[in-house]
Design a protein around this motif. Structure first.
Motif, PDB file in Angstrom:
ATOM      1  N   GLY A  30      35.448 -18.516 -12.611  1.00  0.00           N
ATOM      2  CA  GLY A  30      34.325 -18.316 -13.515  1.00  0.00           C
ATOM      3  C   GLY A  30      33.039 -18.060 -12.763  1.00  0.00           C
ATOM      4  O   GLY A  30      32.770 -18.689 -11.734  1.00  0.00           O
ATOM      5  N   GLU A  31      32.238 -17.111 -13.271  1.00  0.00           N
ATOM      6  CA  GLU A  31      30.955 -16.793 -12.644  1.00  0.00           C
ATOM      7  C   GLU A  31      30.074 -16.066 -13.642  1.00  0.00           C
ATOM      8  O   GLU A  31      30.556 -15.596 -14.687  1.00  0.00           O
ATOM      9  CB  GLU A  31      31.165 -15.915 -11.410  1.00  0.00           C
ATOM     10  CG  GLU A  31      31.793 -14.568 -11.726  1.00  0.00           C
ATOM     11  CD  GLU A  31      32.126 -13.788 -10.466  1.00  0.00           C
ATOM     12  OE1 GLU A  31      31.657 -12.638 -10.374  1.00  0.00           O
ATOM     13  OE2 GLU A  31      32.838 -14.313  -9.598  1.00  0.00           O
ATOM     14  N   ALA A  32      28.803 -15.971 -13.325  1.00  0.00           N
ATOM     15  CA  ALA A  32      27.880 -15.248 -14.188  1.00  0.00           C
ATOM     16  C   ALA A  32      28.093 -13.747 -14.017  1.00  0.00           C
ATOM     17  O   ALA A  32      28.264 -13.250 -12.904  1.00  0.00           O
ATOM     18  CB  ALA A  32      26.438 -15.613 -13.849  1.00  0.00           C
ATOM     19  N   GLY A  33      28.069 -13.040 -15.146  1.00  0.00           N
ATOM     20  CA  GLY A  33      28.211 -11.591 -15.099  1.00  0.00           C
ATOM     21  C   GLY A  33      26.881 -10.872 -15.122  1.00  0.00           C
ATOM     22  O   GLY A  33      26.834  -9.648 -15.263  1.00  0.00           O
ATOM     23  N   GLY A  34      25.779 -11.620 -14.961  1.00  0.00           N
ATOM     24  CA  GLY A  34      24.446 -11.017 -14.946  1.00  0.00           C
ATOM     25  C   GLY A  34      23.456 -11.956 -14.283  1.00  0.00           C
ATOM     26  O   GLY A  34      23.775 -13.108 -13.956  1.00  0.00           O
ATOM     27  N   ILE A  35      22.242 -11.501 -14.102  1.00  0.00           N
ATOM     28  CA  ILE A  35      21.245 -12.270 -13.349  1.00  0.00           C
ATOM     29  C   ILE A  35      20.737 -13.487 -14.129  1.00  0.00           C
ATOM     30  O   ILE A  35      20.129 -14.385 -13.543  1.00  0.00           O
ATOM     31  CB  ILE A  35      20.046 -11.383 -12.950  1.00  0.00           C
ATOM     32  CG1 ILE A  35      19.362 -10.809 -14.192  1.00  0.00           C
ATOM     33  CG2 ILE A  35      20.492 -10.290 -12.008  1.00  0.00           C
ATOM     34  CD1 ILE A  35      18.062 -10.059 -13.861  1.00  0.00           C
ATOM     35  N   ASP A  36      20.977 -13.529 -15.440  1.00  0.00           N
ATOM     36  CA  ASP A  36      20.491 -14.647 -16.252  1.00  0.00           C
ATOM     37  C   ASP A  36      21.468 -15.808 -16.336  1.00  0.00           C
ATOM     38  O   ASP A  36      21.193 -16.800 -17.004  1.00  0.00           O
ATOM     39  CB  ASP A  36      20.169 -14.168 -17.670  1.00  0.00           C
ATOM     40  CG  ASP A  36      18.978 -13.229 -17.704  1.00  0.00           C
ATOM     41  OD1 ASP A  36      18.084 -13.391 -16.857  1.00  0.00           O
ATOM     42  OD2 ASP A  36      18.953 -12.340 -18.568  1.00  0.00           O
ATOM     43  N   GLY A  37      22.604 -15.710 -15.655  1.00  0.00           N
ATOM     44  CA  GLY A  37      23.590 -16.776 -15.713  1.00  0.00           C
ATOM     45  C   GLY A  37      24.344 -16.753 -17.037  1.00  0.00           C
ATOM     46  O   GLY A  37      24.256 -15.799 -17.816  1.00  0.00           O
ATOM     47  N   PHE A  38      25.101 -17.813 -17.289  1.00  0.00           N
ATOM     48  CA  PHE A  38      25.797 -17.892 -18.577  1.00  0.00           C
ATOM     49  C   PHE A  38      25.821 -19.337 -19.072  1.00  0.00           C
ATOM     50  O   PHE A  38      25.908 -20.284 -18.305  1.00  0.00           O
ATOM     51  CB  PHE A  38      27.212 -17.309 -18.502  1.00  0.00           C
ATOM     52  CG  PHE A  38      28.199 -18.096 -17.669  1.00  0.00           C
ATOM     53  CD1 PHE A  38      29.102 -18.974 -18.264  1.00  0.00           C
ATOM     54  CD2 PHE A  38      28.240 -17.939 -16.290  1.00  0.00           C
ATOM     55  CE1 PHE A  38      30.016 -19.687 -17.495  1.00  0.00           C
ATOM     56  CE2 PHE A  38      29.157 -18.647 -15.515  1.00  0.00           C
ATOM     57  CZ  PHE A  38      30.048 -19.521 -16.120  1.00  0.00           C
ATOM     58  N   HIS A  39      25.725 -19.451 -20.388  1.00  0.00           N
ATOM     59  CA  HIS A  39      25.676 -20.735 -21.087  1.00  0.00           C
ATOM     60  C   HIS A  39      26.830 -20.734 -22.071  1.00  0.00           C
ATOM     61  O   HIS A  39      26.998 -19.791 -22.849  1.00  0.00           O
ATOM     62  CB  HIS A  39      24.325 -20.836 -21.806  1.00  0.00           C
ATOM     63  CG  HIS A  39      24.146 -22.074 -22.618  1.00  0.00           C
ATOM     64  ND1 HIS A  39      23.203 -22.179 -23.624  1.00  0.00           N
ATOM     65  CD2 HIS A  39      24.781 -23.278 -22.602  1.00  0.00           C
ATOM     66  CE1 HIS A  39      23.258 -23.376 -24.175  1.00  0.00           C
ATOM     67  NE2 HIS A  39      24.213 -24.061 -23.579  1.00  0.00           N
ATOM     68  N   TYR A  40      27.651 -21.777 -22.035  1.00  0.00           N
ATOM     69  CA  TYR A  40      28.837 -21.770 -22.890  1.00  0.00           C
ATOM     70  C   TYR A  40      29.254 -23.172 -23.285  1.00  0.00           C
ATOM     71  O   TYR A  40      28.827 -24.161 -22.700  1.00  0.00           O
ATOM     72  CB  TYR A  40      29.997 -21.057 -22.182  1.00  0.00           C
ATOM     73  CG  TYR A  40      30.666 -21.845 -21.070  1.00  0.00           C
ATOM     74  CD1 TYR A  40      32.007 -22.223 -21.168  1.00  0.00           C
ATOM     75  CD2 TYR A  40      29.976 -22.211 -19.918  1.00  0.00           C
ATOM     76  CE1 TYR A  40      32.628 -22.937 -20.148  1.00  0.00           C
ATOM     77  CE2 TYR A  40      30.586 -22.912 -18.900  1.00  0.00           C
ATOM     78  CZ  TYR A  40      31.916 -23.276 -19.021  1.00  0.00           C
ATOM     79  OH  TYR A  40      32.526 -23.999 -18.012  1.00  0.00           O
TER      80      TYR A  40
END
Length: 265
Positions: free
Chosen positions: A72-82
């Motif tokens: 798992g990793e962020a797919g953009g510069i803003d990170g991810f929240h889940y």
């Protein structure tokens, strides 16, 4: 949405629910013997799964099958929240009555039936879910997974009763070395048929199931303030490093990092 990584766990019931934010790298490749059913709230949650890279966006439902390798990793510069929940196949089997586990091959579904079925379990972490409400939610999730994966009711060839006896025996002996001879005796089923049925019904091998239940107990002890070495030895691991290796394989992070993230909130 930038900042430090964090994670929050809901009060433990029969399910484990968690909410987290990762600014970049999240998890190393790992696998667990539960379903991971999640929802991206913001950003892009990218993960390698089976045949390639997947990208979860808000509005879809993540469904990681038990014992499937993923990261798992962020797919953009803003990170991810889940938000995500981990549910044992045994709980789904109680609703399904004993059948091959539902499988969503892509790892992400935009089927509205599955999204609706997870609404209760995807509430905020401080929302209390009453026991009967949780029972209903588990039933709804099991039926939605079966429908989305295309499972049709058919004549059962798996011995659910024997596999359940073996599973219950494992729970009674978490701090012991368990052999297939013992599981064979406890279940009344020959070992190879039992191993096949156990994998089909619960998504993993009897040994992996035992290891994961031990790790469940380790995490509870760590949250209660137990030292790593004491938690490891009390649950049948050879030593702290042995437990840590299994922990990282199961969750993608070390026990120390897991605790550190939870303490930030």
């Amino acid at each position: 949405m930038a900042g430090e990584d964090w994670a929050v766990r809901a009060p433990q019931t029969r399910l484990e629910r968690m909410e987290a934010y990762f600014s970049g790298f999240g998890f190393e490749p790992h696998r667990h013997d539960t379903y991971a059913v999640g929802r991206t709230l913001a950003g892009v949650h990218s993960f390698r799964y089976r045949d390639g890279m997947k990208h979860s966006l808000p509005g879809g439902t993540i469904v990681i099958h038990p014992d499937e390798l993923h990261d798992g990793e962020a797919g953009g510069i803003d990170g991810f929240h889940y938000r995500i929940l981990y549910i044992e196949p045994a709980l789904l089997q109680k609703a399904l009555g004993g059948t091959t586990l539902p499988f969503v091959p892509d790892g992400i579904s935009r089927d509205p039936r599955l999204y609706a079925a997870t609404q209760t379990l995807m509430q905020e972490m401080d929302c209390v879910i009453e026991p009967l409400e949780e029972e209903d939610a588990i039933y709804d999730l099991a039926q939605a997974l079966a429908a989305v994966s295309g499972i049709r009711k058919r004549r059962r060839t798996l011995n659910y009763t024997a596999a359940e006896r073996a599973r219950e025996f494992i729970h009674s002996a978490l701090d012991s070395v368990i052999s297939l001879d013992q599981l064979e005796a406890a279940s009344g089923r020959d070992r190879w048929s039992l191993s096949r049925d156990f994998r089909a019904l619960y998504g993993t091998s009897p040994y992996r199931y035992l290891t994961m239940r031990r790790l469940d107990q380790v995490r509870r002890q760590l949250l209660a303030g137990q030292p790593l070495i004491d938690a490891a030895l009390s649950l049948g691991f050879a030593d702290q490093s042995h437990m840590t290796r299994h922990f990282k394989k199961a969750y993608g992070i070390s026990p120390a990092r897991w605790l550190e993230m939870l303490r930030r909130c």
